[in-house]
Design a protein around this motif. Structure first.
Motif, PDB file in Angstrom:
ATOM      1  N   UNK A 172      -1.013   3.575  -5.849  1.00 50.73           N
ATOM      2  CA  UNK A 172      -0.090   3.118  -6.787  1.00 50.73           C
ATOM      3  C   UNK A 172      -0.414   2.340  -7.934  1.00 50.73           C
ATOM      4  N   UNK A 173      -0.214   2.464  -9.247  1.00 50.12           N
ATOM      5  CA  UNK A 173      -0.867   2.288 -10.654  1.00 50.12           C
ATOM      6  C   UNK A 173       0.216   1.150 -10.988  1.00 50.12           C
ATOM      7  N   UNK A 174       1.663   1.559 -10.664  1.00 43.47           N
ATOM      8  CA  UNK A 174       2.648   0.553 -11.546  1.00 43.47           C
ATOM      9  C   UNK A 174       3.991   0.799 -11.197  1.00 43.47           C
ATOM     10  N   UNK A 175       4.729  -0.274 -11.305  1.00 47.52           N
ATOM     11  CA  UNK A 175       6.046  -0.167 -11.015  1.00 47.52           C
ATOM     12  C   UNK A 175       6.789  -0.344 -12.164  1.00 47.52           C
ATOM     13  N   UNK A 176       7.899   0.675 -12.372  1.00 42.22           N
ATOM     14  CA  UNK A 176       8.830   0.597 -13.744  1.00 42.22           C
ATOM     15  C   UNK A 176      10.283   0.355 -13.240  1.00 42.22           C
ATOM     16  N   UNK A 177      11.153   0.486 -13.931  1.00 39.43           N
ATOM     17  CA  UNK A 177      12.550   0.042 -13.380  1.00 39.43           C
ATOM     18  C   UNK A 177      12.786   1.468 -12.724  1.00 39.43           C
ATOM     19  N   UNK A 178      12.196   2.693 -12.926  1.00 37.50           N
ATOM     20  CA  UNK A 178      12.440   3.890 -11.969  1.00 37.50           C
ATOM     21  C   UNK A 178      11.754   4.064 -10.811  1.00 37.50           C
ATOM     22  N   UNK A 179      11.052   2.897 -10.397  1.00 35.04           N
ATOM     23  CA  UNK A 179      10.350   3.222  -9.237  1.00 35.04           C
ATOM     24  C   UNK A 179       8.834   2.915  -9.432  1.00 35.04           C
ATOM     25  N   UNK A 180       7.965   3.034  -8.148  1.00 35.42           N
ATOM     26  CA  UNK A 180       6.502   3.134  -8.201  1.00 35.42           C
ATOM     27  C   UNK A 180       5.960   4.548  -8.838  1.00 35.42           C
ATOM     28  N   UNK A 181       4.539   4.219  -9.444  1.00 36.17           N
ATOM     29  CA  UNK A 181       3.910   5.534 -10.074  1.00 36.17           C
ATOM     30  C   UNK A 181       2.708   5.322  -9.693  1.00 36.17           C
ATOM     31  N   UNK A 182       2.355   6.674  -9.171  1.00 29.89           N
ATOM     32  CA  UNK A 182       1.077   6.870  -8.384  1.00 29.89           C
ATOM     33  C   UNK A 182      -0.144   7.782  -8.789  1.00 29.89           C
ATOM     34  N   UNK A 183      -1.331   7.785  -8.645  1.00 30.10           N
ATOM     35  CA  UNK A 183      -2.369   8.682  -8.625  1.00 30.10           C
ATOM     36  C   UNK A 183      -2.533   9.392  -7.624  1.00 30.10           C
ATOM     37  N   UNK A 184      -2.212  10.926  -7.510  1.00 30.09           N
ATOM     38  CA  UNK A 184      -1.945  11.370  -6.153  1.00 30.09           C
ATOM     39  C   UNK A 184      -3.438  12.456  -6.353  1.00 30.09           C
ATOM     40  N   UNK A 185      -4.285  12.126  -5.210  1.00 31.75           N
ATOM     41  CA  UNK A 185      -5.270  12.894  -4.984  1.00 31.75           C
ATOM     42  C   UNK A 185      -5.221  14.810  -5.119  1.00 31.75           C
ATOM     43  N   UNK A 186      -4.118  14.900  -4.985  1.00 32.16           N
ATOM     44  CA  UNK A 186      -3.923  16.596  -4.882  1.00 32.16           C
ATOM     45  C   UNK A 186      -2.971  17.064  -6.415  1.00 32.16           C
ATOM     46  N   UNK A 187      -2.759  15.864  -7.279  1.00 38.12           N
ATOM     47  CA  UNK A 187      -1.885  16.589  -8.392  1.00 38.12           C
ATOM     48  C   UNK A 187      -2.944  15.983  -9.644  1.00 38.12           C
ATOM     49  N   UNK A 188      -3.024  17.105 -10.500  1.00 37.05           N
ATOM     50  CA  UNK A 188      -3.868  16.942 -11.696  1.00 37.05           C
ATOM     51  C   UNK A 188      -2.813  16.365 -12.629  1.00 37.05           C
ATOM     52  N   UNK A 189      -2.855  15.424 -13.459  1.00 38.84           N
ATOM     53  CA  UNK A 189      -2.015  15.013 -14.355  1.00 38.84           C
ATOM     54  C   UNK A 189      -2.610  13.975 -15.152  1.00 38.84           C
ATOM     55  N   UNK A 190      -1.981  13.925 -16.547  1.00 36.21           N
ATOM     56  CA  UNK A 190      -2.719  13.018 -17.500  1.00 36.21           C
ATOM     57  C   UNK A 190      -2.123  11.576 -17.269  1.00 36.21           C
ATOM     58  N   UNK A 191      -1.102  11.362 -16.512  1.00 36.66           N
ATOM     59  CA  UNK A 191      -0.544  10.090 -16.345  1.00 36.66           C
ATOM     60  C   UNK A 191      -0.170  10.136 -14.991  1.00 36.66           C
ATOM     61  N   UNK A 192       0.084   8.787 -14.485  1.00 32.10           N
ATOM     62  CA  UNK A 192       0.655   8.517 -13.203  1.00 32.10           C
ATOM     63  C   UNK A 192       1.978   9.233 -12.826  1.00 32.10           C
ATOM     64  N   UNK A 193       2.447   9.816 -11.769  1.00 30.20           N
ATOM     65  CA  UNK A 193       3.589  10.554 -11.485  1.00 30.20           C
ATOM     66  C   UNK A 193       4.241   9.608 -10.448  1.00 30.20           C
TER      67      UNK A 193
END
Length: 212
Positions: A172-193
């Motif tokens: 987990x990298x952060x929490x916003x009003x929409x919930x927790x955001x993560x870096x997932x070892x199986x998902x390539x993304x430019x930002x936490x999902x």
């Protein structure tokens, strides 16, 4: 140690591979960690939606540079079962350590960081950093625990089931009003999902941060 950065697909999210891994519960339930230096916290506050930790790396467990490395003496590969090690490598890198999943596996092997079955021993993460980090094991698995770790500057590693019902871990990298955001070892993304895009609930929480 040389630092490798996994390929990031800008503006897209791509699900890669599968993962089912575990950890050895060798630590007792610990108290909430003490607050750390602001160096690791981009934004802080007591209200929900304001916690964000440093996010400067993404590693994928399927990266060809370490995908075939095995966990402990199990013979199981990082590509298939290395989500927890990969998530831990991202947390350690964000804390300032120069490592990657392949390097971390080698160091854990050299420091008794795996069981014979290839399960991660949490104190192994402390040993490979020369005692500069602290791992926290929780019996609870609710949002409040994750939030407390973020507030203290610790990176929460969360366990959950994928839609395929396979066990998986992410950091987990952060929490916003929409919930927790993560870096997932199986998902390539430019930002936490969003964690909600991957999991219906949290099955376990472990946190790692700098020892104060």
């Amino acid at each position: 140690m040389k630092l490798y950065v996994a390929t990031i697909l800008v503006g897209t999210c791509l699900t890669l591979g599968a993962c089912a891994t575990g950890s050895s519960h060798t630590q007792k339930n610990m108290k909430r960690p003490q607050a750390q230096s602001q160096d690791y916290i981009a934004q802080t506050g007591k209200k929900r939606g304001r916690f964000e930790l440093v996010d400067k790396i993404q590693f994928l467990q399927t990266d060809k540079r370490w995908a075939r490395q095995t966990l402990g003496g199990s013979g199981e590969s990082l590509a298939k079962y290395g989500c927890l090690v990969t998530a831990s490598a991202m947390a350690l890198t964000n804390l300032g350590f120069k490592t990657d999943p392949g390097d971390l596996v080698n160091r854990l092997k050299a420091n008794k960081g795996f069981t014979k079955n290839g399960l991660l021993i949490w104190t192994g993460l402390e040993r490979v950093t020369g005692g500069r980090t602290k791992t926290v094991f929780y019996k609870r698995k609710d949002d409040a625990v994750v939030r407390a770790c973020l507030e203290a500057g610790y990176y929460p590693l969360v366990k959950f089931d994928l839609a395929s019902r396979r066990t998986h871990w992410a950091v987990v990298i952060k929490e916003t009003k929409k919930g927790f955001y993560v870096r997932d070892p199986m998902v390539a993304s430019s930002v936490p999902i969003p964690l909600k895009s991957r999991a219906r609930g949290i099955d376990a929480v472990r946190c790692i941060g700098m020892k104060t």
